[in-house]
Design an enzyme around this catalytic site. Structure first.
Site, PDB file in Angstrom:
ATOM      1  N   ILE A 225       8.979   9.878 -50.056  1.00  0.00           N
ATOM      2  CA  ILE A 225       8.863   8.895 -48.980  1.00  0.00           C
ATOM      3  C   ILE A 225       7.635   8.022 -49.203  1.00  0.00           C
ATOM      4  O   ILE A 225       7.589   6.873 -48.755  1.00  0.00           O
ATOM      5  CB  ILE A 225       8.831   9.600 -47.607  1.00  0.00           C
ATOM      6  CG1 ILE A 225       9.065   8.594 -46.478  1.00  0.00           C
ATOM      7  CG2 ILE A 225       7.536  10.374 -47.422  1.00  0.00           C
ATOM      8  CD1 ILE A 225       9.282   9.253 -45.120  1.00  0.00           C
TER       9      ILE A 225
ATOM     10  N   ASP B   7      13.536   8.955 -47.669  1.00  0.00           N
ATOM     11  CA  ASP B   7      13.268  10.007 -46.697  1.00  0.00           C
ATOM     12  C   ASP B   7      14.375  11.046 -46.825  1.00  0.00           C
ATOM     13  O   ASP B   7      15.556  10.719 -46.628  1.00  0.00           O
ATOM     14  CB  ASP B   7      13.245   9.396 -45.284  1.00  0.00           C
ATOM     15  CG  ASP B   7      12.816  10.374 -44.211  1.00  0.00           C
ATOM     16  OD1 ASP B   7      12.957  11.601 -44.398  1.00  0.00           O
ATOM     17  OD2 ASP B   7      12.347   9.898 -43.151  1.00  0.00           O
TER      18      ASP B   7
ATOM     19  N   TYR C 184       6.424  26.113 -40.069  1.00  0.00           N
ATOM     20  CA  TYR C 184       6.460  26.089 -41.530  1.00  0.00           C
ATOM     21  C   TYR C 184       7.093  27.364 -42.074  1.00  0.00           C
ATOM     22  O   TYR C 184       8.002  27.311 -42.925  1.00  0.00           O
ATOM     23  CB  TYR C 184       5.048  25.917 -42.083  1.00  0.00           C
ATOM     24  CG  TYR C 184       5.003  25.769 -43.588  1.00  0.00           C
ATOM     25  CD1 TYR C 184       5.344  24.560 -44.191  1.00  0.00           C
ATOM     26  CD2 TYR C 184       4.617  26.816 -44.399  1.00  0.00           C
ATOM     27  CE1 TYR C 184       5.312  24.412 -45.566  1.00  0.00           C
ATOM     28  CE2 TYR C 184       4.570  26.687 -45.780  1.00  0.00           C
ATOM     29  CZ  TYR C 184       4.928  25.483 -46.363  1.00  0.00           C
ATOM     30  OH  TYR C 184       4.886  25.350 -47.729  1.00  0.00           O
TER      31      TYR C 184
ATOM     32  N   THR D  46      -3.202  21.742 -52.978  1.00  0.00           N
ATOM     33  CA  THR D  46      -2.587  20.413 -52.969  1.00  0.00           C
ATOM     34  C   THR D  46      -3.022  19.700 -51.698  1.00  0.00           C
ATOM     35  O   THR D  46      -3.689  20.284 -50.834  1.00  0.00           O
ATOM     36  CB  THR D  46      -1.048  20.483 -52.990  1.00  0.00           C
ATOM     37  OG1 THR D  46      -0.583  20.975 -51.718  1.00  0.00           O
ATOM     38  CG2 THR D  46      -0.531  21.389 -54.104  1.00  0.00           C
TER      39      THR D  46
END
Length: 323
Positions: free
Chosen positions: A78, A116, A208, A243
């Site tokens: 995205i 997306d 998550y 990350t």
């Protein structure tokens, strides 16, 4: 020349495949990873791969390592804001361009496409385009994800809905959009990114963990359905990886808290590493994206022909602590 050919590809089970005088059935060449040959776990020459969430992090590492091992790669991201329910700074078009530059540096064809993964129609258009441009799709990696750290009782609707919609529904959309191209060819590799948090609960990150648990069930179900078409479906479960998805104070604080210690609100990265590393069998505080990508190369290769419906954990040993 004969000796070289023999060394290049050979069977190791040279005895007759017979039981009580009757031949023992064997899989066809298309159904087997054999025979032994150099580089079979890393050779992707001639393959065409699509990787989502490829602007940076694990997605970029996988895309670039695919190229390093011979594949042409379409990097999908995205490359912009996804949701308020994300603790990470959004990826940028410049980062996606950099991924493509890295792919091309290995002499492979590379392309970046902004999309997306919650938009299945857009993914289907990409699948059509890749098939037109490259003639086939061999490998799909569903990696794109967001993460939200907030207690369950304090979550806004978006903190739950958007994480599930992007991570779980987006992964399902990716499979649903690209698998038909593989079904038509009766071969392919689908790799989804779950997480070790998909095998245990996570304090203050319920959406998550739930999304990553769901991805495991999705992967196993897809493996059952797509196996008859010669398509393998597997999940990589990274441990904690450094990350943009995890590089912020809240994640470092939770990392310390997971060891049972009281965590400061704003720990330094070194402090978090020093507390966590001794608890990990390989004595690392966290992994790097490039630690994860070799597993993706193996699962995308011909050597993984008989691996499907499975979790492959790359955690530095954290996975030894969970079922």
């Amino acid at each position: 020349m004969a000796a070289a050919t023999s060394a290049a590809a050979q069977r190791t089970d040279t005895d007759p495949h017979v039981l009580n005088g009757q031949p023992v059935p064997e899989p066809s060449a298309e159904q087997s990873a054999g025979p032994v040959k150099p580089g079979r776990g890393s050779a992707l020459t001639g393959k065409v791969a699509v990787v989502t969430g490829a602007a940076r992090g694990i997605g970029r590492a996988i895309a670039v390592e695919f190229a390093a091992n011979g594949a042409d790669v379409i990097a999908v991201d995205i490359a912009g804001p996804v949701s308020s329910a994300s603790n990470a700074v959004p990826a940028t078009p410049a980062e996606l361009d950099e991924t493509v530059r890295m792919i091309k540096a290995y002499g492979r064809r590379g392309e970046g496409i902004r999309a997306d993964i919650r938009d299945i129609a857009a993914l289907r258009r990409i699948a059509d385009k890749v098939e037109r441009d490259h003639g086939k799709i061999d490998i799909v990696v569903a990696n794109a994800a967001i993460q939200r750290w907030v207690p369950l009782m304090e979550m806004q609707d978006a903190d739950w809905r958007d994480v599930i919609d992007n991570n779980l529904n987006g992964t399902a959309n990716t499979i649903r959009a690209f698998a038909p191209k593989m079904i038509a060819r009766r071969k392919g590799r689908i790799i989804v990114l779950s997480s070790l948090q998909g095998k245990h609960g996570t304090k203050d990150a319920a959406s998550y963990s739930a999304s990553k648990w769901g991805i495991i069930g999705l992967m196993k179900s897809a493996a059952l359905e797509l196996g008859e078409y010669g398509i393998t479906v597997n999940a990589i479960l990274p441990g904690l990886v450094d990350t943009a998805l995890t590089r912020y104070d809240k994640r470092l604080s939770e990392t310390i808290g997971e060891t049972g210690r009281k965590a400061p609100e704003h720990p330094s990265p070194q402090e978090a590493w020093d507390v966590r590393a001794p608890t990990v069998p390989l004595k690392v505080g966290w992994l790097q994206p490039d630690d994860i990508s070799p597993m993706a190369v193996f699962l995308a290769s011909d050597a993984a022909a008989m691996a499907t419906g499975a979790n492959f954990e790359v955690t530095g040993g954290d996975s030894a602590k969970v079922d």
